[in-house]
Structure formats: C-alpha cells, structure tokens
Design a protein around this motif. Structure first.
Motif, short mmCIF file in Angstrom:
data_model
loop_
_atom_site.label_atom_id
_atom_site.label_comp_id
_atom_site.label_asym_id
_atom_site.label_seq_id
_atom_site.Cartn_x
_atom_site.Cartn_y
_atom_site.Cartn_z
N ILE A 173 0.85 -1.19 0.00
CA ILE A 173 0.00 0.00 0.00
C ILE A 173 0.88 1.24 0.00
N ASN A 174 0.86 1.97 -1.10
CA ASN A 174 1.69 3.17 -1.22
C ASN A 174 1.12 4.33 -0.42
N ARG A 175 2.00 5.23 -0.02
CA ARG A 175 1.58 6.46 0.65
C ARG A 175 0.88 7.36 -0.37
N THR A 176 -0.31 7.86 -0.02
CA THR A 176 -1.06 8.72 -0.93
C THR A 176 -2.02 9.61 -0.14
N VAL A 177 -2.35 10.76 -0.72
CA VAL A 177 -3.28 11.67 -0.05
C VAL A 177 -4.71 11.16 -0.11
N ARG A 178 -4.96 10.17 -0.93
CA ARG A 178 -6.34 9.69 -1.10
C ARG A 178 -6.92 9.11 0.19
N PHE A 179 -6.09 8.43 0.99
CA PHE A 179 -6.62 7.77 2.18
C PHE A 179 -7.14 8.75 3.22
N PRO A 180 -6.42 9.84 3.54
CA PRO A 180 -7.03 10.83 4.44
C PRO A 180 -8.33 11.42 3.89
N GLU A 181 -8.41 11.58 2.56
CA GLU A 181 -9.63 12.10 1.96
C GLU A 181 -10.82 11.16 2.19
N VAL B 261 -12.39 11.60 5.63
CA VAL B 261 -13.28 12.76 5.70
C VAL B 261 -14.61 12.44 5.02
N ALA B 262 -14.54 11.72 3.90
CA ALA B 262 -15.76 11.39 3.16
C ALA B 262 -16.58 10.31 3.84
N GLY B 263 -15.95 9.52 4.73
CA GLY B 263 -16.67 8.43 5.39
C GLY B 263 -16.96 7.27 4.48
N GLU B 264 -16.07 7.05 3.48
CA GLU B 264 -16.26 5.97 2.52
C GLU B 264 -14.93 5.25 2.31
N PRO B 265 -14.98 3.97 1.93
CA PRO B 265 -13.75 3.29 1.52
C PRO B 265 -13.26 3.84 0.19
N ILE B 266 -11.98 3.65 -0.09
CA ILE B 266 -11.40 4.19 -1.31
C ILE B 266 -11.98 3.51 -2.55
N THR B 267 -12.49 2.31 -2.40
CA THR B 267 -13.08 1.61 -3.55
C THR B 267 -14.36 2.29 -4.04
N ARG B 268 -14.95 3.12 -3.19
CA ARG B 268 -16.12 3.92 -3.60
C ARG B 268 -15.72 5.36 -3.90
N TRP B 269 -14.80 5.89 -3.13
CA TRP B 269 -14.40 7.30 -3.27
C TRP B 269 -13.61 7.53 -4.56
#
Length: 313
Positions: free
Chosen positions: A274-282, A285-293
């Motif tokens: 799992i690479n470091r990315t700004v997407r995970f903090p986002e 905030v959105a209250g969703e897993p990254i597979t949906r966001w």
C-alpha cells in the motif's frame, strides 16, 4: 499454480531484524499501472499468481481476521475498511468489528461514535444486548459494522474479574458467524486484554507494517504475543500475512525497510504493498472506503489485490 499458504512452522519464532475538513466531490481517478504474475513487485520478489476469487454458492461460516499491531498510525483502520470493501466487491459478506475505544473505524465509515447509545461494549458487557441490537449497515453492500466508542476502554478493566475473560469476543461473535464470510477486527494499538480477545477469536492475523524504521522494532514482541495466544488460548491462530503500508518507492529509506521486512519474514509478506497517498485521508473525511471514493485509483486497486491474496490464502 496456487499461492502457498503461510504456516506457523514457516514463520520465525522470533524475528531477527537488523536495526543499525469537510467532505467534497470525489477527485479524478489516478492512472493505474497493472502488474502481472512473474514481474518484480515492490517487495523485490516476482509477483505470485493469484487465482480469481471463486463465486460462492452460500455464505459462512466466517473466517475471523484480526488487524493487529501495537504501534499506532500504521494503517490498521484504513486497511480494515478498504480490505472489507474489496472483499465485498468479490461477493463476500463482511462484518467489521471496531475493537478500539478511539472508534476510528466507525468514524472512517461516517458514524459519529459519541452519538451512539449502544456499541460493542454493551454487547460484551450486558447479557440483554445482542449483536443485532448494535449492528449497523454501511455504505457498502454486504458490509456491516459493529461500532465502538470510548465506553469500550472501561471493558479492559471490567473484564479482568470475569471468568474466561480472553474469550469474551468469541462468545459475542458466535451468534453471527454463520452469516458472514469474513469478520475483520480492528484492534487497538496495544497488546492489552482487548487485543488478546481479538487474537483468541481470530483464525488469522494481518499485521500492517509501516515502511519506516521504528515500525520494525515492535514486530518481534507482537509475534511473541501471537505465539503465546496460539499456545495457550487459540491453537488455530496463524499469521495470514504482513502488509507493508505507507510505502514510498521514491525514498531509499522505504526501500531499505521493505528489503529488511522481506528478508526477515519471507513469503508471509503479501505481494500487495500500500503506497503512501493523499487519497486515504480524503476517504476518512468522506466516510467511505477508497473503492467507492476513487474506484479506479491505485489505492483502490491495491486493496482489491490484497483481497484476492487474502481469499487465496
């Protein structure tokens, strides 16, 4: 060729490691580079072939996996949410258990823990409260949540006087284990009684390990704790895998830590990184897993690859 399954015998008994905002519109998807079996992955090894997850004719009983590391900030909660969502995409029914009094797993799925009248604390401490009284649906189909809040911190003290205190979570999950294919338990960053409960209830442990120097220091202690639980409380417990998180391939430090982890733990380390990315903090905030966001992002595809590995093991 199928992926080899890690076993207790293949895992070192004592690892010797050389130590010298508010929600907003989803961002555009990232470009994704697909890798295939045989190519060198971020771990420095050739990627192993992972078969497509088979379709299920029926659901349950669940395999219980504990996300465990006594060091905080290594990606336990992020990995629990996103692995659960990826498993659900593959047709698995998933239950997420927030077993951390901080309630980060609940927050990461859009739940406000301080507003909850009942949580998993009430289920494990009050006989009149059942799992179904507390269970919450999430934004992901076939993925449910047992939430937590600060009340759970009292359970660690109250359970000390209980008979069979290490098996409290086992008894809690007994009523729902047949409904799900996977139960993912997000442990608190300690090796206290709540974490021991999670290990006593688990079939396997996933250890998220940040690719950073200090993360390596506590791994041997965690392995010792897992072995003690296996010997004394839960003979079926095994280490499903070590997941490298917050990896930055641009830095020499991350690459050196990755090399040490693979050298020490071998095939137990997942090929997925799992690479470091700004997407995970986002996503928090959105209250969703990254597979949906950000469903086509590199982070989403990484957790889908991890889900495939977990199913294969």
């Amino acid at each position: 060729m199928s992926m080899p399954k890690p076993s207790a015998e293949r895992f070192p008994r004592r690892a010797s490691i050389d130590l010298t905002l508010a929600p907003h519109a989803a961002p555009p998807d990232e470009d994704v580079v697909e890798q295939s079996a045989g190519e060198l992955g971020p771990t420095g090894r050739p990627l192993r072939y992972v078969p497509d997850p088979p379709l299920l004719a029926h659901h349950g009983p669940a395999k219980v996996l504990a996300m465990c590391n006594q060091k905080g900030g290594v990606g336990k909660t992020t990995s629990t949410i996103n692995l659960g969502a990826a498993l659900a995409e593959f047709g698995r029914r998933v239950l997420l258990v927030d077993f951390d009094p901080q309630g980060a797993l609940s927050v990461g799925l859009g739940v406000q823990p301080h507003q909850l009248e009942q949580t998993i604390y009430n289920v494990i401490m009050e006989r009149s409260v059942r799992v179904d009284d507390v269970l919450l649906r999430t934004c992901v189909d076939d993925m449910d949540l047992l939430p937590s809040n600060i009340d759970l911190s009292a359970a660690e003290v109250q359970l000390v006087a209980e008979v069979g205190r290490e098996h409290t979570l086992v008894r809690t999950l007994r009523d729902v284990i047949e409904r799900y294919d996977y139960v993912l338990v997000d442990c608190q960053p300690s090796l206290g009684l709540l974490t021991v409960n999670a290990l006593a209830a688990a079939d396997g442990v996933i250890i998220p390990l940040e690719c950073e120097f200090f993360s390596l220091r506590g791994v041997a202690l965690l392995i010792d704790t897992i072995e003690k639980v296996r010997e004394r409380l839960n003979p079926k417990l095994e280490i499903t895998g070590i997941l490298a998180t917050m990896y930055d391939p641009r830095t020499l430090h991350s690459r050196e830590v990755m090399a040490r982890v693979v050298e020490a733990f071998g095939d137990v380390v997942f090929d997925t990184v799992i690479n470091r990315t700004v997407r995970f903090p986002e996503t928090t905030v959105a209250g969703e897993p990254i597979t949906r966001w950000a469903p086509r992002s590199a982070g989403a595809n990484a957790y889908r690859a991890l889900a495939r590995e977990v199913i294969a093991r």
